[in-house]
Design a protein around this motif. Structure first.
Motif, mmCIF file in Angstrom:
data_model
loop_
_atom_site.group_PDB
_atom_site.id
_atom_site.type_symbol
_atom_site.label_atom_id
_atom_site.label_comp_id
_atom_site.label_asym_id
_atom_site.label_seq_id
_atom_site.Cartn_x
_atom_site.Cartn_y
_atom_site.Cartn_z
ATOM 1 N N ARG A 41 0.826 -1.217 0.000
ATOM 2 C CA ARG A 41 0.000 0.000 0.000
ATOM 3 C C ARG A 41 0.853 1.258 0.000
ATOM 4 O O ARG A 41 0.393 2.332 -0.399
ATOM 5 N N GLU A 42 2.119 1.148 0.440
ATOM 6 C CA GLU A 42 2.995 2.313 0.437
ATOM 7 C C GLU A 42 3.229 2.856 -0.970
ATOM 8 O O GLU A 42 3.449 4.059 -1.156
ATOM 9 N N LEU A 43 3.171 1.996 -1.964
ATOM 10 C CA LEU A 43 3.351 2.452 -3.350
ATOM 11 C C LEU A 43 2.213 3.382 -3.773
ATOM 12 O O LEU A 43 2.443 4.380 -4.461
ATOM 13 N N ALA A 44 0.992 3.065 -3.357
ATOM 14 C CA ALA A 44 -0.135 3.950 -3.662
ATOM 15 C C ALA A 44 0.029 5.296 -2.951
ATOM 16 O O ALA A 44 -0.250 6.357 -3.524
ATOM 17 N N THR A 45 0.512 5.261 -1.719
ATOM 18 C CA THR A 45 0.733 6.506 -0.979
ATOM 19 C C THR A 45 1.795 7.359 -1.667
ATOM 20 O O THR A 45 1.637 8.580 -1.827
ATOM 21 N N LEU A 46 2.892 6.727 -2.090
ATOM 22 C CA LEU A 46 3.981 7.441 -2.760
ATOM 23 C C LEU A 46 3.506 8.078 -4.056
ATOM 24 O O LEU A 46 3.738 9.277 -4.302
ATOM 25 N N TYR A 47 2.831 7.307 -4.890
ATOM 26 C CA TYR A 47 2.416 7.839 -6.193
ATOM 27 C C TYR A 47 1.241 8.797 -6.064
ATOM 28 O O TYR A 47 1.071 9.687 -6.903
ATOM 29 N N GLY A 48 0.461 8.653 -5.013
ATOM 30 C CA GLY A 48 -0.569 9.648 -4.740
ATOM 31 C C GLY A 48 0.046 10.999 -4.406
ATOM 32 O O GLY A 48 -0.458 12.046 -4.826
ATOM 33 N N ALA A 49 1.158 10.970 -3.657
ATOM 34 C CA ALA A 49 1.847 12.217 -3.321
ATOM 35 C C ALA A 49 2.376 12.889 -4.588
ATOM 36 O O ALA A 49 2.296 14.119 -4.737
ATOM 37 N N TRP A 50 2.920 12.105 -5.504
ATOM 38 C CA TRP A 50 3.415 12.685 -6.758
ATOM 39 C C TRP A 50 2.270 13.176 -7.641
ATOM 40 O O TRP A 50 2.408 14.180 -8.337
ATOM 41 N N LYS A 88 -4.673 -1.934 -8.549
ATOM 42 C CA LYS A 88 -5.700 -0.952 -8.900
ATOM 43 C C LYS A 88 -5.607 0.285 -8.004
ATOM 44 O O LYS A 88 -5.774 1.416 -8.474
ATOM 45 N N ALA A 89 -5.324 0.068 -6.720
ATOM 46 C CA ALA A 89 -5.179 1.203 -5.812
ATOM 47 C C ALA A 89 -3.978 2.054 -6.207
ATOM 48 O O ALA A 89 -4.022 3.300 -6.164
ATOM 49 N N TRP A 90 -2.906 1.405 -6.595
ATOM 50 C CA TRP A 90 -1.688 2.101 -7.051
ATOM 51 C C TRP A 90 -1.991 2.930 -8.301
ATOM 52 O O TRP A 90 -1.644 4.111 -8.373
ATOM 53 N N ALA A 91 -2.664 2.315 -9.269
ATOM 54 C CA ALA A 91 -2.996 3.014 -10.511
ATOM 55 C C ALA A 91 -3.923 4.195 -10.258
ATOM 56 O O ALA A 91 -3.736 5.291 -10.812
ATOM 57 N N GLN A 92 -4.924 4.000 -9.428
ATOM 58 C CA GLN A 92 -5.887 5.069 -9.146
ATOM 59 C C GLN A 92 -5.220 6.239 -8.435
ATOM 60 O O GLN A 92 -5.498 7.411 -8.740
ATOM 61 N N ALA A 93 -4.336 5.933 -7.491
ATOM 62 C CA ALA A 93 -3.652 7.002 -6.756
ATOM 63 C C ALA A 93 -2.798 7.853 -7.694
ATOM 64 O O ALA A 93 -2.734 9.082 -7.557
ATOM 65 N N GLY A 94 -2.178 7.217 -8.671
ATOM 66 C CA GLY A 94 -1.276 7.915 -9.561
ATOM 67 C C GLY A 94 -1.948 8.767 -10.620
ATOM 68 O O GLY A 94 -1.271 9.513 -11.329
ATOM 69 N N GLN A 95 -3.278 8.670 -10.744
ATOM 70 C CA GLN A 95 -3.962 9.447 -11.777
ATOM 71 C C GLN A 95 -5.142 10.239 -11.226
ATOM 72 O O GLN A 95 -6.007 10.686 -11.976
ATOM 73 N N ARG A 96 -5.107 10.475 -9.927
ATOM 74 C CA ARG A 96 -6.298 11.074 -9.322
ATOM 75 C C ARG A 96 -6.485 12.554 -9.628
ATOM 76 O O ARG A 96 -7.529 13.134 -9.298
ATOM 77 N N HIS A 97 -5.525 13.177 -10.271
ATOM 78 C CA HIS A 97 -5.692 14.566 -10.703
ATOM 79 C C HIS A 97 -5.557 14.674 -12.216
ATOM 80 O O HIS A 97 -5.157 15.725 -12.741
ATOM 81 N N GLY A 98 -5.897 13.601 -12.912
ATOM 82 C CA GLY A 98 -5.780 13.592 -14.356
ATOM 83 C C GLY A 98 -4.391 13.260 -14.855
ATOM 84 O O GLY A 98 -4.110 13.365 -16.057
ATOM 85 N N ASN A 99 -3.501 12.854 -13.923
ATOM 86 C CA ASN A 99 -2.149 12.445 -14.313
ATOM 87 C C ASN A 99 -2.199 11.130 -15.079
ATOM 88 O O ASN A 99 -3.168 10.381 -15.018
ATOM 89 N N HIS A 100 -1.124 10.812 -15.790
ATOM 90 C CA HIS A 100 -0.915 9.485 -16.357
ATOM 91 C C HIS A 100 0.052 8.740 -15.456
ATOM 92 O O HIS A 100 1.013 9.331 -14.944
ATOM 93 N N ILE A 101 -0.171 7.432 -15.282
ATOM 94 C CA ILE A 101 0.785 6.600 -14.574
ATOM 95 C C ILE A 101 1.050 5.357 -15.412
ATOM 96 O O ILE A 101 0.118 4.654 -15.818
ATOM 97 N N TRP A 102 2.311 5.126 -15.724
ATOM 98 C CA TRP A 102 2.732 3.980 -16.532
ATOM 99 C C TRP A 102 3.631 3.075 -15.700
ATOM 100 O O TRP A 102 4.366 3.537 -14.828
ATOM 101 N N VAL A 103 3.598 1.792 -16.009
ATOM 102 C CA VAL A 103 4.461 0.813 -15.341
ATOM 103 C C VAL A 103 5.719 0.595 -16.182
ATOM 104 O O VAL A 103 5.630 0.274 -17.372
ATOM 105 N N GLN A 104 6.880 0.764 -15.565
ATOM 106 C CA GLN A 104 8.110 0.418 -16.264
ATOM 107 C C GLN A 104 8.355 -1.083 -16.113
ATOM 108 O O GLN A 104 8.450 -1.603 -15.003
ATOM 109 N N LEU A 105 8.431 -1.791 -17.243
ATOM 110 C CA LEU A 105 8.616 -3.244 -17.251
ATOM 111 C C LEU A 105 10.080 -3.579 -17.510
ATOM 112 O O LEU A 105 10.702 -3.036 -18.428
ATOM 113 N N ASN A 106 10.610 -4.539 -16.725
ATOM 114 C CA ASN A 106 12.034 -4.813 -16.812
ATOM 115 C C ASN A 106 12.348 -6.278 -16.560
ATOM 116 O O ASN A 106 11.619 -6.976 -15.844
#
Length: 414
Positions: A41-50, A88-106
Motif C-alpha cells: 500500500r505504500e506504493l499507492a501513498t507514494l504515487y498519490g503524493a506525486w 488498482k489502488a496504485w494506478a488510481q492514486a497515480g492518476q487522481r488529478h488527471g495524471n498518467h501513470i505507466w508501469v516500467q517493465l524490466n
C-alpha cells in the motif's frame, strides 16, 4: 512564453492519449515491494503524493516481468493477478488529478546480483569486468525458447497493467538490463537470428514491443527508455541507438525516453565528467535528443540533470525534447511540479549527499540508497529529507542496506 506556460502545455501522443503537462517523473527503483515481491500500500501513498504534486506523467520504478529474475530485493513482480486489488489502488492514486501513470517493465538479465540469482541469463555468456565478478555471476546464454518465453512475459505484464488501470507501460531498454544487453554488441555475441548484426540485435526489442501491442488495447500507451549509448568499449553506440529509435517510431511507439550507461559505466548516476556545455543546459542527454529530432518526430523525453524551472522550459522551447524527465528532485520535493506550474522560479533542493568520508562520498551507491530512503519515507506518509551532511546520510543508507539484507535472507528461506 513563461516557464509555467511552456511546461503546462498538454502533449498528444501517437495513439491519441493526452498528457496534461510536459513534466514527467522518471523511473526510480523504489524497492518497496514485500520480501516475496508483492505490491504494498505504500506504493499507492507514494504515487498519490506525486499525483498531488502535479507531475503529468508518472513512470514507476522497474517492475519485473519474471519472478525468477529480479534486479533488487523487494522489486515488485507483475506476472499474475494475485495483487490486482493493490495494483488498482496504485494506478488510481497515480492518476487522481488527471495524471498518467505507466508501469516500467524490466528483466535484469545478467544484472541480477548473486545474492538474488546465482544463475542469471543473458543473450550471451559474457561476464562482468573482474572487479564486479564477486557480486555478479557469469550469465548463461538464453536458448530460443527462453527468449520467446521472456517476450511473452513482457506482454503478459503489460496486459495485467492495463487490467489494473494503468494507462501505459515503458519498456526498460536502458542501463544494461536485458533489452539493452540484446542491443549491445558487447553483451550480445550471438550468431543466430537474435544477434550478429545490428539489425538482428534489434529484433528482441521489436518483438517485445509488438507482443505488448498485441496484448493491449490501441488506447494503451507503450514507451521505451533507451540508452543514447552504453559508454563502454564495444558497446551500443549513438548511431545504433538512432537506428533503433527510427524503427520503433515507424512501428508507432508513443514515447522514447533517452538515457545512457549501465552498471559497469553508470552515466545515469550523476554528472561527473560531463562537458561544461552539458552542465550549462542542465540535461545530460539533450545533445543526443537533438540528433534524434533531426531523424524522427516521435515524442521524446530527456531525463537527467534538470534542476531549474527555466532550464526545463528552455529544453522544451528548443524543440529538443517534448517532456522533461525529473527523478531525484521529486524524491525530495514531491510537489515540485505544482510550484513550477504555478509560476514560481524553482531551483531544486537536490544537493550532493556527503559524509565527509571521501571513499564513501565517491560511491554512487550511497547516494542512490539515500534517495531510495526518501521514497520510503514518502510512502509511509512522512516528509522526505531534502539534503543531508555528516554521518546522517550514511546511517540512513546503512538502514536501507540492513533491510535489504534481511529481505534477501528471508527470500532465500534462511
Amino acid at each position: 512564453m513563461t516557464a509555467a506556460g511552456t511546461l503546462g502545455q498538454t502533449l498528444t501522443l501517437p495513439n491519441g492519449a493526452v498528457l496534461p503537462n510536459r513534466l514527467a517523473k522518471s523511473a526510480m527503483s523504489e524497492t518497496m515491494g514485500t520480501i516475496n515481491n508483492r505490491v504494498t500500500r505504500e506504493l499507492a501513498t507514494l504515487y498519490g503524493a506525486w499525483a498531488d504534486g502535479g507531475t503529468g506523467l508518472l513512470i514507476t520504478g522497474n517492475v519485473m516481468v519474471d519472478r525468477r529474475h529480479i534486479g533488487e530485493p523487494k522489486n515488485v513482480v507483475l506476472d499474475d493477478e494475485r495483487d490486482m486489488t493493490e495494483l488498482k489502488a496504485w494506478a488510481q492514486a497515480g492518476q487522481r488529478h488527471g495524471n498518467h501513470i505507466w508501469v516500467q517493465l524490466n528483466h535484469p538479465g545478467k544484472q541480477s546480483p548473486k545474492m538474488l540469482n546465482k544463475a542469471p541469463v543473458a543473450p550471451s555468456a559474457v561476464p562482468f569486468r573482474k572487479d564486479m565478478r564477486a557480486m555478479f555471476a557469469t550469465p548463461r546464454a538464453m536458448n530460443e525458447q527462453e527468449i520467446r518465453d521472456t517476450i511473452g512475459h513482457f506482454a503478459r505484464s503489460a496486459a495485467l497493467a492495463e487490467q489494473a488501470g494503468f494507462q501505459g507501460v515503458q519498456i526498460h531498454g536502458a542501463h544494461g538490463y536485458l533489452v539493452s544487453q540484446f542491443l549491445s554488441p558487447h553483451h550480445n555475441q550471438r550468431n543466430d537470428s537474435w544477434g550478429g548484426t545490428a539489425e538482428k540485435r534489434m529484433r528482441f526489442v521489436l518483438e517485445v514491443y509488438r507482443a505488448i501491442r498485441e496484448a493491449t488495447s490501441p488506447s494503451f500507451c507503450v514507451g521505451i527508455k533507451l540508452n543514447s549509448a552504453d559508454f563502454q568499449r564495444g558497446g551500443f553506440t549513438e548511431e545504433e541507438s538512432l537506428a533503433v529509435i527510427e524503427r520503433l517510431a515507424k512501428e508507432g511507439i508513443d514515447l522514447v525516453e533517452i538515457s545512457g550507461g549501465n552498471y559497469e559505466n553508470p552515466a545515469m548516476a550523476g554528472a561527473a565528467g560531463v562537458k561544461e556545455s552539458t552542465v550549462s543546459r542542465e540535461a545530460y542527454f539533450l545533445e543526443f535528443a537533438e540528433k534524434v529530432r533531426e531523424k524522427v518526430s516521435v515524442p521524446l523525453m530527456v531525463t537527467g540533470g534538470f534542476r531549474t524551472s527555466e532550464g526545463m522550459a528552455e529544453a522544451v522551447q528548443s524543440g529538443a525534447t517534448d517532456l522533461v524527465g525529473i527523478a531525484r528532485p521529486l524524491a525530495v520535493e514531491p510537489n515540485l511540479s505544482v510550484r513550477i506550474l504555478a509560476g514560481e522560479q524553482v531551483v531544486s533542493a537536490v544537493k550532493p549527499i556527503t559524509t565527509g568520508i571521501q571513499k564513501i562520498d565517491d560511491m554512487a551507491l550511497m547516494e542512490v540508497s539515500w534517495y531510495t530512503r526518501q521514497l520510503g519515507r514518502i510512502g509511509k506518509g512522512k516528509k522526505p529529507h531534502q539534503h543531508s551532511k555528516g554521518l546522517m546520510p550514511l546511517l540512513e543508507v546503512i538502514a536501507v542496506m540492513a533491510t535489504r539484507g534481511v529481505a534477501n535472507r528471508l527470500r532465500a528461506g534462511e
